[in-house]
Motif scaffolding. Structure first.
Motif, PDB file in Angstrom:
ATOM      1  N   ALA A  39       0.721  -1.364   0.077  1.00  0.00           N
ATOM      2  CA  ALA A  39      -0.099   0.033  -0.172  1.00  0.00           C
ATOM      3  C   ALA A  39       0.850   1.327   0.044  1.00  0.00           C
ATOM      4  O   ALA A  39       0.724   2.192  -0.828  1.00  0.00           O
ATOM      5  CB  ALA A  39      -1.011   0.008   1.234  1.00  0.00           C
ATOM      6  N   ILE A  40       1.896   1.245   0.719  1.00  0.00           N
ATOM      7  CA  ILE A  40       2.804   2.554   0.797  1.00  0.00           C
ATOM      8  C   ILE A  40       3.437   2.653  -0.457  1.00  0.00           C
ATOM      9  O   ILE A  40       3.601   3.595  -1.185  1.00  0.00           O
ATOM     10  CB  ILE A  40       3.771   2.258   1.944  1.00  0.00           C
ATOM     11  N   GLU A  41       4.028   1.495  -1.012  1.00  0.00           N
ATOM     12  CA  GLU A  41       4.632   1.747  -2.411  1.00  0.00           C
ATOM     13  C   GLU A  41       3.756   2.048  -3.216  1.00  0.00           C
ATOM     14  O   GLU A  41       4.145   3.156  -3.980  1.00  0.00           O
ATOM     15  CB  GLU A  41       5.157   0.175  -2.782  1.00  0.00           C
ATOM     16  N   LYS A  42       2.652   1.692  -3.517  1.00  0.00           N
ATOM     17  CA  LYS A  42       1.772   1.983  -4.207  1.00  0.00           C
ATOM     18  C   LYS A  42       1.175   3.635  -3.922  1.00  0.00           C
ATOM     19  O   LYS A  42       0.967   4.332  -5.271  1.00  0.00           O
ATOM     20  CB  LYS A  42       0.303   1.164  -4.432  1.00  0.00           C
ATOM     21  N   PHE A  43       1.173   3.923  -2.833  1.00  0.00           N
ATOM     22  CA  PHE A  43       0.698   5.224  -2.706  1.00  0.00           C
ATOM     23  C   PHE A  43       1.710   6.296  -3.153  1.00  0.00           C
ATOM     24  O   PHE A  43       1.329   7.306  -3.736  1.00  0.00           O
ATOM     25  CB  PHE A  43       0.639   5.480  -1.149  1.00  0.00           C
ATOM     26  N   LYS A  44       2.943   5.873  -2.787  1.00  0.00           N
ATOM     27  CA  LYS A  44       4.092   6.832  -3.328  1.00  0.00           C
ATOM     28  C   LYS A  44       3.958   6.854  -4.695  1.00  0.00           C
ATOM     29  O   LYS A  44       4.359   7.792  -5.371  1.00  0.00           O
ATOM     30  CB  LYS A  44       5.531   6.310  -2.942  1.00  0.00           C
ATOM     31  N   GLU A  45       3.975   5.890  -5.389  1.00  0.00           N
ATOM     32  CA  GLU A  45       3.915   5.506  -7.000  1.00  0.00           C
ATOM     33  C   GLU A  45       2.662   6.240  -7.629  1.00  0.00           C
ATOM     34  O   GLU A  45       2.930   7.009  -8.783  1.00  0.00           O
ATOM     35  CB  GLU A  45       3.948   4.095  -7.304  1.00  0.00           C
ATOM     36  N   LEU A  46       1.518   6.321  -7.113  1.00  0.00           N
ATOM     37  CA  LEU A  46       0.247   6.598  -7.611  1.00  0.00           C
ATOM     38  C   LEU A  46      -0.260   8.007  -7.154  1.00  0.00           C
ATOM     39  O   LEU A  46      -1.343   8.593  -7.978  1.00  0.00           O
ATOM     40  CB  LEU A  46      -0.912   5.512  -7.849  1.00  0.00           C
ATOM     41  N   SER A  47       0.030   8.290  -6.098  1.00  0.00           N
ATOM     42  CA  SER A  47      -0.570   9.448  -5.416  1.00  0.00           C
ATOM     43  C   SER A  47      -1.995   9.619  -5.600  1.00  0.00           C
ATOM     44  O   SER A  47      -2.585  10.481  -6.145  1.00  0.00           O
ATOM     45  CB  SER A  47       0.071  10.839  -5.796  1.00  0.00           C
ATOM     46  N   PRO A  48      -2.527   8.713  -5.062  1.00  0.00           N
ATOM     47  CA  PRO A  48      -4.403   8.718  -5.290  1.00  0.00           C
ATOM     48  C   PRO A  48      -4.864   9.782  -4.310  1.00  0.00           C
ATOM     49  O   PRO A  48      -4.321  10.194  -3.462  1.00  0.00           O
ATOM     50  CB  PRO A  48      -4.658   7.246  -4.927  1.00  0.00           C
ATOM     51  N   ASP A  49      -6.245  10.118  -4.747  1.00  0.00           N
ATOM     52  CA  ASP A  49      -6.870  10.986  -4.170  1.00  0.00           C
ATOM     53  C   ASP A  49      -7.332  10.450  -2.677  1.00  0.00           C
ATOM     54  O   ASP A  49      -7.636  11.028  -1.896  1.00  0.00           O
ATOM     55  CB  ASP A  49      -8.322  11.334  -4.894  1.00  0.00           C
ATOM     56  N   LEU A  50      -7.582   8.882  -2.753  1.00  0.00           N
ATOM     57  CA  LEU A  50      -8.100   8.370  -1.498  1.00  0.00           C
ATOM     58  C   LEU A  50      -7.689   7.028  -1.555  1.00  0.00           C
ATOM     59  O   LEU A  50      -7.278   6.131  -2.404  1.00  0.00           O
ATOM     60  CB  LEU A  50      -9.656   8.116  -1.831  1.00  0.00           C
ATOM     61  N   VAL A  51      -7.485   6.558  -0.267  1.00  0.00           N
ATOM     62  CA  VAL A  51      -6.975   5.033  -0.027  1.00  0.00           C
ATOM     63  C   VAL A  51      -8.018   4.270   0.729  1.00  0.00           C
ATOM     64  O   VAL A  51      -8.513   4.961   1.924  1.00  0.00           O
ATOM     65  CB  VAL A  51      -5.556   4.903   0.770  1.00  0.00           C
ATOM     66  N   ILE A  52      -8.771   3.516   0.274  1.00  0.00           N
ATOM     67  CA  ILE A  52      -9.630   2.511   1.006  1.00  0.00           C
ATOM     68  C   ILE A  52      -8.796   1.420   1.670  1.00  0.00           C
ATOM     69  O   ILE A  52      -8.236   0.571   0.795  1.00  0.00           O
ATOM     70  CB  ILE A  52     -10.856   2.071   0.246  1.00  0.00           C
ATOM     71  N   MET A  53      -8.682   1.345   2.812  1.00  0.00           N
ATOM     72  CA  MET A  53      -7.733   0.158   3.450  1.00  0.00           C
ATOM     73  C   MET A  53      -8.276  -0.572   4.319  1.00  0.00           C
ATOM     74  O   MET A  53      -9.104  -0.213   5.379  1.00  0.00           O
ATOM     75  CB  MET A  53      -6.528   1.023   3.949  1.00  0.00           C
ATOM     76  N   ASP A  54      -8.116  -1.820   4.347  1.00  0.00           N
ATOM     77  CA  ASP A  54      -8.372  -3.144   5.464  1.00  0.00           C
ATOM     78  C   ASP A  54      -7.697  -2.674   6.859  1.00  0.00           C
ATOM     79  O   ASP A  54      -6.378  -2.093   6.259  1.00  0.00           O
ATOM     80  CB  ASP A  54      -8.373  -4.412   4.730  1.00  0.00           C
ATOM     81  N   ILE A  55      -8.053  -2.951   7.800  1.00  0.00           N
ATOM     82  CA  ILE A  55      -7.333  -2.820   9.105  1.00  0.00           C
ATOM     83  C   ILE A  55      -6.528  -4.237   9.298  1.00  0.00           C
ATOM     84  O   ILE A  55      -5.192  -3.981   9.393  1.00  0.00           O
ATOM     85  CB  ILE A  55      -8.087  -2.694  10.482  1.00  0.00           C
TER      86      ILE A  55
END
Length: 120
Positions: A39-55
């Motif tokens: 998730a962290i890798e993808k967040f850095k790569e994609l800069s999405p407007d929103l992350v929906i994440m399981d705990i």
């Protein structure tokens, strides 16, 4: 163009269900991850407007991932998903920077309501 969303859940069918709901309602699912590290890798790569994440996920849970993502971008918008009866984790997720949470099993309208609330 729809808002860019990153889905994070260790269960592929959950990602597929959420993706289906979001894409039918004009949102753009730009990436998926099955644990907090990805998730962290993808967040850095994609800069999405929103992350929906399981705990609850293997390797790195959603709480740790929220904290790490918020270090990358303090304005990151994150919605947490959790199964029933995880109130303590939900509170911790909100304190860690999540903007909202959805309880599983979820209804499509609850997901959309939460997404609209957080990113419009």
């Amino acid at each position: 163009m729809g808002k860019a969303i990153l889905l994070v859940d260790d269960a592929a069918f959950m990602r597929m269900m959420i993706k289906d709901i979001l894409t039918k309602n004009g949102y753009d699912v730009v990436g998926e991850a099955e644990n907090g590290f990805k998730a962290i890798e993808k967040f850095k790569e994609l800069s999405p407007d929103l992350v929906i994440m399981d705990i609850t996920m293997p390797e790195m849970d959603g709480i740790q991932a929220v904290k790490a993502i918020r270090e990358v971008n303090g304005d990151a918008k994150i919605i947490m998903c959790s199964a029933m009866g995880q109130q303590a984790m939900v509170i911790e997720a909100i304190q860690s920077g999540a903007r909202d949470f959805i309880v599983k099993p979820f209804q499509a309208d609850r997901i959309l309501e939460s997404v609209k609330k957080v990113i419009g």
